[in-house]
Design a protein around this motif. Structure first.
Motif, PDB file in Angstrom:
ATOM      1  N   GLN A  49       0.662  -1.166   0.007  1.00  0.00           N
ATOM      2  CA  GLN A  49      -0.398  -0.021   0.201  1.00  0.00           C
ATOM      3  C   GLN A  49       1.421   1.319  -0.317  1.00  0.00           C
ATOM      4  N   ALA A  50       0.179   1.970  -0.682  1.00  0.00           N
ATOM      5  CA  ALA A  50       1.035   3.779  -0.428  1.00  0.00           C
ATOM      6  C   ALA A  50       0.047   4.854  -0.221  1.00  0.00           C
ATOM      7  N   ALA A  51       0.273   5.589   0.857  1.00  0.00           N
ATOM      8  CA  ALA A  51      -0.374   6.338   1.432  1.00  0.00           C
ATOM      9  C   ALA A  51       0.207   7.799   1.638  1.00  0.00           C
ATOM     10  N   HIS A  53       1.810   4.413  -9.530  1.00  0.00           N
ATOM     11  CA  HIS A  53       3.107   4.332 -10.793  1.00  0.00           C
ATOM     12  C   HIS A  53       4.591   3.541 -10.243  1.00  0.00           C
ATOM     13  N   ARG A  54       4.925   3.762  -8.227  1.00  0.00           N
ATOM     14  CA  ARG A  54       5.696   3.649  -7.932  1.00  0.00           C
ATOM     15  C   ARG A  54       5.859   2.004  -7.134  1.00  0.00           C
ATOM     16  N   LEU A  55       4.763   2.147  -6.587  1.00  0.00           N
ATOM     17  CA  LEU A  55       3.902   0.835  -6.287  1.00  0.00           C
ATOM     18  C   LEU A  55       4.103  -0.619  -7.281  1.00  0.00           C
ATOM     19  N   LEU A  56       3.337  -0.997  -7.874  1.00  0.00           N
ATOM     20  CA  LEU A  56       2.907  -2.124  -8.613  1.00  0.00           C
ATOM     21  C   LEU A  56       4.383  -2.391  -9.145  1.00  0.00           C
ATOM     22  N   LEU A 101       4.427   2.595   1.515  1.00  0.00           N
ATOM     23  CA  LEU A 101       5.097   3.258   1.675  1.00  0.00           C
ATOM     24  C   LEU A 101       4.233   4.565   1.934  1.00  0.00           C
ATOM     25  N   LEU A 102       4.756   5.452   2.641  1.00  0.00           N
ATOM     26  CA  LEU A 102       3.965   6.180   3.427  1.00  0.00           C
ATOM     27  C   LEU A 102       5.032   7.979   2.449  1.00  0.00           C
ATOM     28  N   VAL A 103       3.635   8.573   2.336  1.00  0.00           N
ATOM     29  CA  VAL A 103       4.256  10.343   1.441  1.00  0.00           C
ATOM     30  C   VAL A 103       4.138  10.997   2.224  1.00  0.00           C
ATOM     31  N   SER A 104       4.471  12.163   2.229  1.00  0.00           N
ATOM     32  CA  SER A 104       4.417  13.241   3.038  1.00  0.00           C
ATOM     33  C   SER A 104       4.146  14.143   1.960  1.00  0.00           C
TER      34      SER A 104
END
Ligand code: GRF
Length: 221
Positions: free
Chosen positions: A161-163, A184-187, A218-221
């Motif tokens: 997962q990406a948040a 696009h980063r996750l897959l 992935l945790l994106v701030s």
């Protein structure tokens, strides 16, 4: 030296194809890291007007359109789909914006080697219009999920997962764009790890082996 076995990936699409594109090239335009051990052997669409077909053709990837002009049963469509898919004996089948609900029989056939990318943090917001529903619900965190496909829609074992944050001035388009960037980063990461056998489906859970702790979270701030 024994010949290296190339692992085939088949990608199913219905639309734009940006996740397909992301699989072909990393965001920085470097070659996709899992080559040469694997390749996207074919792209299959249920629509002949899917932009994703152009993406595939531009990369010289064989494309197939599996659709029926006249209303037909899901089972008949899936039989045609399976025939094309099985012709490539894929190690992995990726649903990258494939907009059809699959029958339990179809899912069972590819169990453990069929993954989907969904634009929400499942189990929140399965189904359609996820960004609009996230805004309506007022969530402060939204995102994307890659999961093994199970018979129930958007409910299979979560792999990655990406948040991303939701900002007060977001609209559907701005939020969708923020999530898509992370899709696009996750897959590609997930595809790589599944093909390496480091992510496996076991008792309806995705089990990770030798994967860095934050690689699929992935945790994106
Ligand atoms: C993505 O948001 C994906 O999560 C969802 O459908 C969309 C496909 O976009 N399942 P694209 O065709 O990959 O650009």
């Amino acid at each position: 030296m024994p010949a290296m076995t190339i692992k085939n990936i088949v990608v199913l699409v219905s639309g734009r194809g940006s996740n397909l594109q992301a699989l072909l090239f990393s965001a920085t335009n470097e070659r996709w890291e899992i080559e040469p051990g694997a390749r996207i052997a074919a792209v299959i669409s249920d629509r002949d007007d899917a932009e994703a077909l152009g993406v595939a053709r531009a990369h010289g990837i064989p494309v197939h359109v599996v659709s029926h002009a006249e209303p037909t049963s899901r089972v008949a469509l899936e039989a045609s789909l399976s025939q094309v898919i099985d012709g490539y004996a894929p190690a992995l089948v990726v649903l990258a914006g494939f907009m059809r609900v699959l029958t339990p029989q179809f899912v069972r056939r590819y169990l453990g080697r069929l993954i989907n990318i969904h634009p929400s943090l499942l189990p929140s917001f399965p189904g359609l219009n996820t960004h609009q529903r996230a805004l309506q619900a007022g969530v402060r965190i939204h995102g994307a999920t890659v999961h093994f496909v199970s018979a129930e829609v958007d409910a299979g074992a979560i792999i990655a997962q990406a948040a991303v944050p939701v900002f007060a001035d977001d609209d559907e388009a701005s939020l969708a764009a923020r999530v898509l960037q992370q899709e696009h980063r996750l897959l590609p990461r997930v595809v790589r790890r599944v093909l390496e056998g480091r992510v496996q489906l076991s008792q309806q859970r995705a089990v990770l082996r030798d994967v860095a702790r934050d690689e699929l979270s992935l945790l994106v701030s």
